[in-house]
Scaffold this active site. Sequence first.
Site, PDB file in Angstrom:
ATOM      1  N   CYS A 189       0.824  -1.205   0.000  1.00 34.44           N
ATOM      2  CA  CYS A 189       0.000   0.000   0.000  1.00 34.44           C
ATOM      3  C   CYS A 189       0.859   1.257   0.000  1.00 34.44           C
ATOM      4  O   CYS A 189       2.015   1.247   0.402  1.00 34.44           O
ATOM      5  CB  CYS A 189      -0.895   0.013   1.234  1.00 34.44           C
ATOM      6  N   LYS A 241       3.379  -7.464 -18.757  1.00 30.49           N
ATOM      7  CA  LYS A 241       3.342  -8.007 -17.399  1.00 30.49           C
ATOM      8  C   LYS A 241       2.262  -9.076 -17.264  1.00 30.49           C
ATOM      9  O   LYS A 241       2.450 -10.084 -16.599  1.00 30.49           O
ATOM     10  CB  LYS A 241       3.095  -6.877 -16.396  1.00 30.49           C
TER      11      LYS A 241
END
Length: 589
Positions: free
Chosen positions: A2, A584
């Site tokens: 986060c 990705k």
Amino acid sequence: MCGIIGIVSLRESKKLAEMTVSALKRLEYRGYDSVGVASISSNGLEIRKAKGKVEEVVLQKKIEEMEGYVFLGHTRWATHGPPTDYNAHPHTDCNGNIAVVHNGTIKNYKELREELESLGHKFKSETDTEVIPHLIEEFMKRGMDPFQAFKSAIKSLEGSYAVLAVINGERRIFFAKKDNPLIIGLGEGQNFIASDIPAFLPYTKRILVIRDDELGFITPETVYLEDKDGNVINIKERIRSVDWDIETASKEGYPHFMIKEIHESPRAVKETIDSLMSDIDLVEKVIEEIKNAERVIVIGAGTSYHAGLYFSIELNRLGINSLPVIASEYYNVRSKKGDLVFAISQSGETIDVLQGIRMMRNSGAKIISLTNVIESAIARESDYKIYMRAGPEIGVAATKTFTTQLASILFILSVLKKENLKKMEKAPDIVRDTISQVEGLTKKIGEELAKKSNIYYLGRGLSLPLAMEGALKIKEIAYVHAEAYPAGESKHGPISLVEKGFPVVIINDGELTELLQNNLMEMKARGARIYAVSVNKKMKDADVEIELQSEIPVLSIAPVIQLIAYYAAVTKGYDPDKPRNLAKTVTVE
């Protein structure tokens, strides 16, 4: 992982809301699924939060219209509880007077939550974080002042955390750190605290890095800091200035995200192991499914397939029938009721894996998934969901996510074998010590291999998947043609290409050293230059050898092959974060 920002100022204004939003945008590179902001003003404490991107939530919740002299901001990467509005941070106590943002994993949150609920506390989310404001509230009810209550709450926590807490009416931000980054930015008439320096870099370049087990609070003009024993720390000697731009700062001083993420692997492994420890009931259910299955089909793509192959080899050795499947070839598998599918995907969105599990589910198989993204498509379609805690990975080539895949698999195997889990608790230190030991020599090897046109990577047994991953890595980012083979197969064709100077990388996990030694000598006799990565047992006559001692060989080898590829790429002047033609997440068949 986060993103966190806190600002405390002498002045109450909307400008702090704009600064908070700006900081959150600079933290977007970490990856996230929801956003939230808390402010304290003369009108009290206010929370605005929602699932979505920063710009979307800012507009939807009119965050830039908030006023205050204290602000907290948070971008959430879901770990406990799916990405929803109510699981977004900040979280509050029963009365809405305390707000908390948090990065990390609270291992004992279930026990704490049960205890708090028995005392009458009402919870609104599924997160581990929410226990923190309720703990502070409970300790304040017992007569503690705000800082003492905060300290007592932190002492109750087991796990990893970077915590910021604010209390209505207080012009200060309380903080605590363990295993997750927190940095203070020292301004004029205002101070900042964040998970990353880029969050406050436009406003100050004077920083103070908080160390593990330290806690304290910031006001607009002061910083108070204690160690874990309650000793007050003199901060003056620890304040320093940084001369970074935003991009450099987001990489925390590393030249590329890939090398940064390799160095983040120990922490990622720790958080993954801690999470599995705290959810041992889930692991035991998975073990029962594995034991009762007629066949375990392990499916993955690219790096995830290599992790899956390692798992499949181990299961077969334990007498559990297992089939490793390359995801793009899923249609060749005829699954049936009684089969168990173990699907591995970093993103949880890999289309071939998703299509494969759908086909196998339709034939009656049960699905277990191992992903890095909570409530991703693959996780949603699984009967059992296991999550890695690697945090966002920016570099296209998998590094810390591969290592955490292996750590998750090793944990499951340890429980399956009824081994003492103390060894798994050592895993983060094993990875950290390896990186520290080998960085110099991997750079030398990478520089040499960068000059080559072709490379063989050879392994046997459990080292074969690592050889395959090593070849893939250097192929992906250094654009060197590399092929991996079972070492015993090298004389069935591949050896015909070996001549003087031909580079051969031998991965030796210490299990089949004598057989690998024979293969080494066969290559050496034809002029090959041998690079050996050896754990616990040295090889003879290698030209260059990385020698390691490790209780968990695979977790020592993983960062070595990644570092070799990284240094080969940078030697050639390529950006390892963005290899050409690769993405990705692969979402087309």
